[in-house]
Write a protein that holds these residues in place. Structure first.
Motif, mmCIF file in Angstrom:
data_model
loop_
_atom_site.group_PDB
_atom_site.id
_atom_site.type_symbol
_atom_site.label_atom_id
_atom_site.label_comp_id
_atom_site.label_asym_id
_atom_site.label_seq_id
_atom_site.Cartn_x
_atom_site.Cartn_y
_atom_site.Cartn_z
ATOM 1 N N TYR A 39 43.757 35.542 31.143
ATOM 2 C CA TYR A 39 43.260 36.891 31.410
ATOM 3 C C TYR A 39 42.139 36.804 32.429
ATOM 4 O O TYR A 39 41.235 35.995 32.275
ATOM 5 C CB TYR A 39 42.730 37.544 30.123
ATOM 6 C CG TYR A 39 43.786 37.721 29.071
ATOM 7 C CD1 TYR A 39 44.538 38.885 29.017
ATOM 8 C CD2 TYR A 39 44.042 36.720 28.138
ATOM 9 C CE1 TYR A 39 45.520 39.051 28.056
ATOM 10 C CE2 TYR A 39 45.025 36.877 27.184
ATOM 11 C CZ TYR A 39 45.764 38.044 27.149
ATOM 12 O OH TYR A 39 46.746 38.199 26.201
ATOM 13 N N TYR A 40 42.215 37.649 33.451
ATOM 14 C CA TYR A 40 41.105 37.753 34.401
ATOM 15 C C TYR A 40 40.040 38.699 33.866
ATOM 16 O O TYR A 40 38.875 38.535 34.152
ATOM 17 C CB TYR A 40 41.570 38.308 35.748
ATOM 18 C CG TYR A 40 42.400 37.373 36.605
ATOM 19 C CD1 TYR A 40 42.373 35.991 36.455
ATOM 20 C CD2 TYR A 40 43.208 37.901 37.605
ATOM 21 C CE1 TYR A 40 43.134 35.177 37.269
ATOM 22 C CE2 TYR A 40 43.965 37.088 38.419
ATOM 23 C CZ TYR A 40 43.936 35.730 38.248
ATOM 24 O OH TYR A 40 44.686 34.928 39.066
ATOM 25 N N GLY A 41 40.460 39.718 33.139
ATOM 26 C CA GLY A 41 39.523 40.733 32.682
ATOM 27 C C GLY A 41 39.323 41.826 33.724
ATOM 28 O O GLY A 41 38.216 42.301 33.933
ATOM 29 N N THR A 42 40.401 42.225 34.361
ATOM 30 C CA THR A 42 40.367 43.268 35.389
ATOM 31 C C THR A 42 40.827 44.577 34.767
ATOM 32 O O THR A 42 41.790 44.600 34.011
ATOM 33 C CB THR A 42 41.291 42.889 36.561
ATOM 34 O OG1 THR A 42 41.007 41.558 36.974
ATOM 35 C CG2 THR A 42 41.131 43.844 37.726
ATOM 36 N N SER A 43 40.159 45.668 35.096
ATOM 37 C CA SER A 43 40.538 46.967 34.547
ATOM 38 C C SER A 43 41.838 47.464 35.184
ATOM 39 O O SER A 43 42.211 47.054 36.292
ATOM 40 C CB SER A 43 39.434 47.994 34.808
ATOM 41 O OG SER A 43 39.379 48.317 36.183
ATOM 42 N N VAL A 44 42.522 48.365 34.483
ATOM 43 C CA VAL A 44 43.753 48.956 35.006
ATOM 44 C C VAL A 44 43.458 49.705 36.308
ATOM 45 O O VAL A 44 44.233 49.643 37.264
ATOM 46 C CB VAL A 44 44.408 49.891 33.962
ATOM 47 C CG1 VAL A 44 45.589 50.637 34.554
ATOM 48 C CG2 VAL A 44 44.838 49.086 32.742
ATOM 49 N N GLY A 45 42.322 50.393 36.359
ATOM 50 C CA GLY A 45 41.946 51.093 37.583
ATOM 51 C C GLY A 45 41.815 50.157 38.775
ATOM 52 O O GLY A 45 42.259 50.471 39.881
ATOM 53 N N ALA A 46 41.218 48.999 38.550
ATOM 54 C CA ALA A 46 41.066 48.014 39.630
ATOM 55 C C ALA A 46 42.425 47.428 40.025
ATOM 56 O O ALA A 46 42.662 47.150 41.210
ATOM 57 C CB ALA A 46 40.108 46.910 39.210
ATOM 58 N N ILE A 47 43.311 47.260 39.057
ATOM 59 C CA ILE A 47 44.661 46.768 39.369
ATOM 60 C C ILE A 47 45.373 47.791 40.251
ATOM 61 O O ILE A 47 45.963 47.444 41.281
ATOM 62 C CB ILE A 47 45.459 46.493 38.077
ATOM 63 C CG1 ILE A 47 44.828 45.336 37.294
ATOM 64 C CG2 ILE A 47 46.930 46.190 38.404
ATOM 65 C CD1 ILE A 47 45.387 45.143 35.898
ATOM 66 N N ARG A 48 45.311 49.057 39.852
ATOM 67 C CA ARG A 48 45.951 50.111 40.655
ATOM 68 C C ARG A 48 45.350 50.177 42.057
ATOM 69 O O ARG A 48 46.069 50.325 43.043
ATOM 70 C CB ARG A 48 45.818 51.460 39.954
ATOM 71 C CG ARG A 48 46.676 51.588 38.717
ATOM 72 C CD ARG A 48 46.593 53.010 38.128
ATOM 73 N NE ARG A 48 47.308 53.104 36.885
ATOM 74 C CZ ARG A 48 48.632 53.172 36.760
ATOM 75 N NH1 ARG A 48 49.377 53.158 37.840
ATOM 76 N NH2 ARG A 48 49.198 53.257 35.577
ATOM 77 N N ALA A 49 44.030 50.068 42.166
ATOM 78 C CA ALA A 49 43.364 50.122 43.467
ATOM 79 C C ALA A 49 43.780 48.946 44.349
ATOM 80 O O ALA A 49 44.019 49.116 45.552
ATOM 81 C CB ALA A 49 41.849 50.146 43.289
#
Length: 166
Positions: A39-49
């Motif tokens: 797990y990187y610990g990246t938010s879904v918003g950051a993934i979408r961006a």
């Protein structure tokens, strides 16, 4: 083998995911989803961006390039990369075809995180099946029916989700 431009697109997404990571969120994901993979610990918003930015940089990706990019993202056993692959496919459902179910079945079989399988089935496979014309839809429904008889619990769950209200 993926083209250099697809490798570059994958590297851009991965770099952005790592730059937006948080060890606290990574621990939360591990606690919530289990130990399957990293797990990187990246938010879904950051993934979408990160995907939005990458698709702006590579605006005319073909079907083969979209599916190759999704496979490259999925190849690393990292939750956020695999979620990025699912979101990429979800955002480009318009280019997917019935034969892509083979690739998606591979994703389902290799997913160690039930949440990824659920999102893939709900947000990609089900809408794909529903969008197909009569002949291709019949082919897709036979694939999904085969999944429902699989020894793999993940494939059986995906078949239930994909076949719901179809």
């Amino acid at each position: 083998m993926a083209s250099q431009r697809i490798v570059e697109a994958c590297e851009l997404v991965d770099e952005a995911l790592q730059n937006e990571s948080s060890w606290q969120r990574a621990e939360e994901h591990r606690a919530r989803f289990g130990g399957g993979g990293r797990y990187y610990g990246t938010s879904v918003g950051a993934i979408r961006a990160s995907l939005r930015d990458t698709l702006r940089r590579f605006p005319e990706l073909t079907h083969d390039e979209i599916t190759a990019l999704s496979s490259l993202l999925w190849a690393a056993d990292v939750y956020e990369r695999r979620l990025a692959a699912v979101i990429l496919l979800q955002s480009r459902l318009d280019v997917l075809i019935v034969s892509d179910l083979t690739r998606l079945e591979g994703f389902l079989r290799s997913s160690a995180v039930d949440e990824l399988s659920f999102v893939l089935a709900r947000d990609v496979i089900r809408p794909l099946v529903l969008s197909l014309g009569d002949r291709d839809r019949a082919r897709a429904e036979s694939v999904v029916a085969r999944w429902s008889e699989s020894e793999s619990p993940g494939l059986r769950r995906a078949a239930q989700i994909a076949a719901a209200d179809s």
